[in-house]
Design an enzyme around this catalytic site. Structure first.
Site, PDB file in Angstrom:
ATOM      1  N   LYS A 221      -9.633  -6.775   5.284  1.00 44.49           N
ATOM      2  CA  LYS A 221     -10.107  -7.894   4.462  1.00 44.49           C
ATOM      3  C   LYS A 221     -10.796  -8.944   5.342  1.00 44.49           C
ATOM      4  CE  LYS A 221      -6.460  -7.157   1.063  1.00 44.49           C
ATOM      5  NZ  LYS A 221      -5.053  -7.401   0.758  1.00 44.49           N
TER       6      LYS A 221
ATOM      7  N   GLU B   6       0.857  -1.182   0.000  1.00 39.98           N
ATOM      8  CA  GLU B   6       0.000   0.000   0.000  1.00 39.98           C
ATOM      9  C   GLU B   6       0.897   1.236   0.000  1.00 39.98           C
ATOM     10  OE1 GLU B   6      -3.568  -0.174  -0.013  1.00 39.98           O
ATOM     11  OE2 GLU B   6      -3.008  -2.240  -0.444  1.00 39.98           O
TER      12      GLU B   6
HETATM   13  P1  NDP Z   1      -2.741   3.883  -6.567  1.00 32.20           P
HETATM   14  O1  NDP Z   1      -2.264   4.763  -5.486  1.00 32.20           O
HETATM   15  O2  NDP Z   1      -1.767   3.231  -7.495  1.00 32.20           O
HETATM   16  O3  NDP Z   1      -3.754   4.730  -7.519  1.00 32.20           O
HETATM   17  C1  NDP Z   1      -4.705   5.633  -7.024  1.00 32.20           C
HETATM   18  C2  NDP Z   1      -5.286   6.408  -8.196  1.00 32.20           C
HETATM   19  O4  NDP Z   1      -6.317   7.254  -7.712  1.00 32.20           O
HETATM   20  C3  NDP Z   1      -4.269   7.320  -8.902  1.00 32.20           C
HETATM   21  O5  NDP Z   1      -4.438   7.251 -10.301  1.00 32.20           O
HETATM   22  C4  NDP Z   1      -4.645   8.722  -8.411  1.00 32.20           C
HETATM   23  O6  NDP Z   1      -4.403   9.752  -9.367  1.00 32.20           O
HETATM   24  C5  NDP Z   1      -6.145   8.563  -8.234  1.00 32.20           C
HETATM   25  N1  NDP Z   1      -6.707   9.518  -7.295  1.00 32.20           N
HETATM   26  C6  NDP Z   1      -6.347   9.766  -6.017  1.00 32.20           C
HETATM   27  N2  NDP Z   1      -7.147  10.695  -5.473  1.00 32.20           N
HETATM   28  C7  NDP Z   1      -8.019  11.052  -6.437  1.00 32.20           C
HETATM   29  C8  NDP Z   1      -9.093  11.974  -6.510  1.00 32.20           C
HETATM   30  N3  NDP Z   1      -9.437  12.730  -5.483  1.00 32.20           N
HETATM   31  N4  NDP Z   1      -9.767  12.076  -7.675  1.00 32.20           N
HETATM   32  C9  NDP Z   1      -9.445  11.327  -8.753  1.00 32.20           C
HETATM   33  N5  NDP Z   1      -8.441  10.414  -8.742  1.00 32.20           N
HETATM   34  C10 NDP Z   1      -7.744  10.297  -7.597  1.00 32.20           C
HETATM   35  O7  NDP Z   1      -3.702   2.806  -5.897  1.00 32.20           O
HETATM   36  P2  NDP Z   1      -3.961   1.293  -6.358  1.00 32.20           P
HETATM   37  O8  NDP Z   1      -4.376   1.288  -7.781  1.00 32.20           O
HETATM   38  O9  NDP Z   1      -2.852   0.414  -5.928  1.00 32.20           O
HETATM   39  O10 NDP Z   1      -5.208   0.899  -5.434  1.00 32.20           O
HETATM   40  C11 NDP Z   1      -6.517   1.337  -5.748  1.00 32.20           C
HETATM   41  C12 NDP Z   1      -7.515   0.601  -4.859  1.00 32.20           C
HETATM   42  O11 NDP Z   1      -7.433  -0.785  -5.123  1.00 32.20           O
HETATM   43  C13 NDP Z   1      -7.247   0.752  -3.352  1.00 32.20           C
HETATM   44  O12 NDP Z   1      -8.472   0.766  -2.680  1.00 32.20           O
HETATM   45  C14 NDP Z   1      -6.453  -0.500  -3.019  1.00 32.20           C
HETATM   46  O13 NDP Z   1      -6.551  -0.862  -1.654  1.00 32.20           O
HETATM   47  C15 NDP Z   1      -7.172  -1.497  -3.911  1.00 32.20           C
HETATM   48  N6  NDP Z   1      -6.410  -2.696  -4.226  1.00 32.20           N
HETATM   49  C16 NDP Z   1      -5.131  -2.582  -4.707  1.00 32.20           C
HETATM   50  C17 NDP Z   1      -4.409  -3.704  -5.015  1.00 32.20           C
HETATM   51  C18 NDP Z   1      -3.005  -3.630  -5.512  1.00 32.20           C
HETATM   52  O14 NDP Z   1      -2.369  -4.685  -5.668  1.00 32.20           O
HETATM   53  N7  NDP Z   1      -2.478  -2.432  -5.798  1.00 32.20           N
HETATM   54  C19 NDP Z   1      -4.996  -5.054  -4.871  1.00 32.20           C
HETATM   55  C20 NDP Z   1      -6.372  -5.056  -4.391  1.00 32.20           C
HETATM   56  C21 NDP Z   1      -7.030  -3.900  -4.093  1.00 32.20           C
HETATM   57  P3  NDP Z   1      -2.917  10.117  -9.882  1.00 32.20           P
HETATM   58  O15 NDP Z   1      -2.533   8.969 -10.789  1.00 32.20           O
HETATM   59  O16 NDP Z   1      -3.103  11.395 -10.601  1.00 32.20           O
HETATM   60  O17 NDP Z   1      -2.070  10.199  -8.642  1.00 32.20           O
HETATM   61  N1  HSE Z   2      -1.100  -4.219  -0.286  1.00 34.62           N
HETATM   62  C1  HSE Z   2      -2.004  -5.276  -0.553  1.00 34.62           C
HETATM   63  C2  HSE Z   2      -1.257  -6.597  -0.385  1.00 34.62           C
HETATM   64  C3  HSE Z   2      -2.548  -5.143  -1.948  1.00 34.62           C
HETATM   65  O1  HSE Z   2      -0.022  -6.583  -0.241  1.00 34.62           O
HETATM   66  O2  HSE Z   2      -1.900  -7.633  -0.350  1.00 34.62           O
HETATM   67  C4  HSE Z   2      -3.693  -6.093  -2.246  1.00 34.62           C
HETATM   68  O3  HSE Z   2      -4.815  -5.814  -1.477  1.00 34.62           O
END
Ligand code: NDP
Ligand code: HSE
Length: 431
Positions: free
Chosen positions: A208, A193
């Protein structure tokens, strides 16, 4: 014959998950349509920073930094929230639902905090709120629990649901990596994260676990109901000792219910599991969830628990499900949950591994054993290693009440001959 109109998807967030989903929607449109009969179109994509370079060929007018305009856009049929965190994700999802749009989210932190409010809003609006990717990334888990196992009385769910910590523990056990180096690798690989404390201190797994318990037992369990411990106190010595005794150390999320509709117990903590247990073979960033039920017996679901593309696959599955339902005019689907009855951690039982550094002189072992006896905690095995004037004692107990074990630790810390009491790791035995 006229081609059916596309289902228009508005995606909030273009990071690991949102970016990978956008790429699938743009690059695989024809293949998805051939497989499913549904033509999906990436209608809008909201980000925070418009100036950031994005390796995506987007239609003109698609990209915006105004996420609010996406959820109310009449040109968006389904909203995907992939921003993360509680706000503004919560407000945006509520607005989308109020506007009558189905929502797909991967946001475990939000669901474990405000799931009940969101599910009620979805039910009131009569639209889908789907969240397969929120627990264990790509692994189909929520849908099997809600549909395939709907009639099953589940008694226990035990899972490795955080990829980052499983990667760290695997690298420490097999590659001899230090905790710090293994964490840096997990961050570079995109598993962690934004604040990796959420991973290593068990907050992500607790969110989770709360969602899993809510779905499996039909009660509103929130993250605050989950007893939580992370892996930062687990040492290379603990892992090596576990290995010698035939155990593997894993961060487990455990949700149990002894009686139908009775109290649930939900916890996240490091645990020693026998190396023969199916969960012991789950390595690197992989996740797995071991489910036990009255009729089904034991089953395990395994796969990629983290990473943009695997998680986007689960999100895409939900988008297609919502799109089919939208086209069929079916009623919205969101869980209906009862109030939670959570059994407090001190009332649970376990076997325990506990280490301590003590002065190496006559009478110390008797004093230490006395502390266990005073609290009614029975010792299963003990090993002592000399360290010059000091010694390390390693105990494994028989099953004891958590409250008694914690009181025993307090008693041990008060003994003059005990220098430090090390981490406590629960020991899970095969039934
Ligand atoms: P990231 O930090 O990589 O991406 C977040 C995105 O949200 C970025 O594109 C950011 O924009 C955008 N953002 C943030 N604030 C705003 C806002 N106010 N308005 C519009 N866009 C915004 O996160 P992840 O993709 O890793 O995670 C996304 C979700 O998925 C989370 O809830 C996470 O817990 C969940 N998740 C993630 C996993 C993983 O392996 N990464 C696995 C399972 C669930 P910008 O690009 O401009 O910064
Ligand atoms: N940070 C999370 C993990 C991403 O390591 O499992 C998936 O929820």
């Amino acid at each position: 014959m006229q081609a059916p109109s596309p289902v228009r998807v508005g995606v909030l967030g273009a990071g690991n998950v949102g970016g990978a989903l956008a790429r699938l929607l743009v690059d695989d449109t024809a293949a998805i349509e051939a497989r499913t009969g549904l033509r999906l179109e990436l209608a809008r994509l909201a980000v925070r920073d418009l100036s950031r370079r994005r390796p995506l060929a987007l239609p003109p007018g698609c990209l915006t930094d105004d996420a609010g305009s996406v959820v109310t856009d009449s040109g968006v049929d389904i909203v995907v929230e992939a921003i993360g965190g509680v706000e503004p994700a919560r407000t945006l999802i509520l607005e989308a639902l109020k506007a009558g749009k189905p929502v797909v989210t991967a946001n475990k932190e939000l669901l474990a905090d405000a799931g009940a409010e969101l599910f009620e809003a979805a039910a009131a609006a009569g639209v889908d709120l789907l969240f397969e990717a929120a627990v264990a990334g790509a692994i189909p888990l929520i849908r099997p629990l809600r549909e395939s196992l709907a009639g099953e009385r589940i008694t226990r769910i035990m899972g490795i649901v955080n990829g980052t910590t499983n990667y760290i523990l695997t690298r420490m056990a097999e590659g001899g990596a230090t905790y710090g180096d293994a964490l840096s690798e997990a961050q570079e690989l995109g598993y962690a994260e934004r604040d990796p404390t959420a991973d290593v201190e068990g907050f992500d797994a607790a969110a989770k676990a709360a969602i899993l318990a809510s779905i499996a037992f039909g009660q509103t369990v929130v993250a605050g109901d989950v007893h939580r411990e992370g892996i930062s106190a687990v040492t290379a010595d603990d892992i090596a000792f576990a290995h010698r005794l035939g155990y593997v150390v894993k961060l487990l999320a455990i949700a149990e219910q002894d009686e139908p509709e009775g109290e649930v117990a939900v916890r996240v903590h490091p645990a020693m599991i026998p190396s023969t247990h199916p969960l012991a073979a789950v390595r690197d960033s992989f996740n797995a969830v071991f489910i036990e039920g009255d009729a089904v017996g034991e089953l395990m679901l395994y796969g990629r628990g983290a990473g943009g593309r695997p998680t986007a696959s689960a999100v895409l599955g939900d988008v297609l499900d919502a799109a089919h339902n939208l086209r069929a005019g079916g009623p919205g689907r969101a869980p209906a949950l009862a109030r939670s009855q959570v059994r407090p951690m001190p009332e649970l039982t376990s076997q325990y591994y506990v280490t301590m550094e003590v002065e190496d002189r006559p009478g110390v072992l008797a004093a230490v054993a006395g502390a266990f006896a005073e609290e009614g905690v029975s010792i299963r095995s003990m090993e002592q290693v000399g360290l010059g004037d000091e010694a390390r004692m390693v105990f494994i107990t028989h099953t004891a009440l958590e409250r008694a074990m914690q009181q025993c630790l307090e008693r041990l810390r008060r003994l003059d001959a005990v220098e430090t009491v090390g981490g406590l790791i629960r020991v899970i035995e095969d039934d």
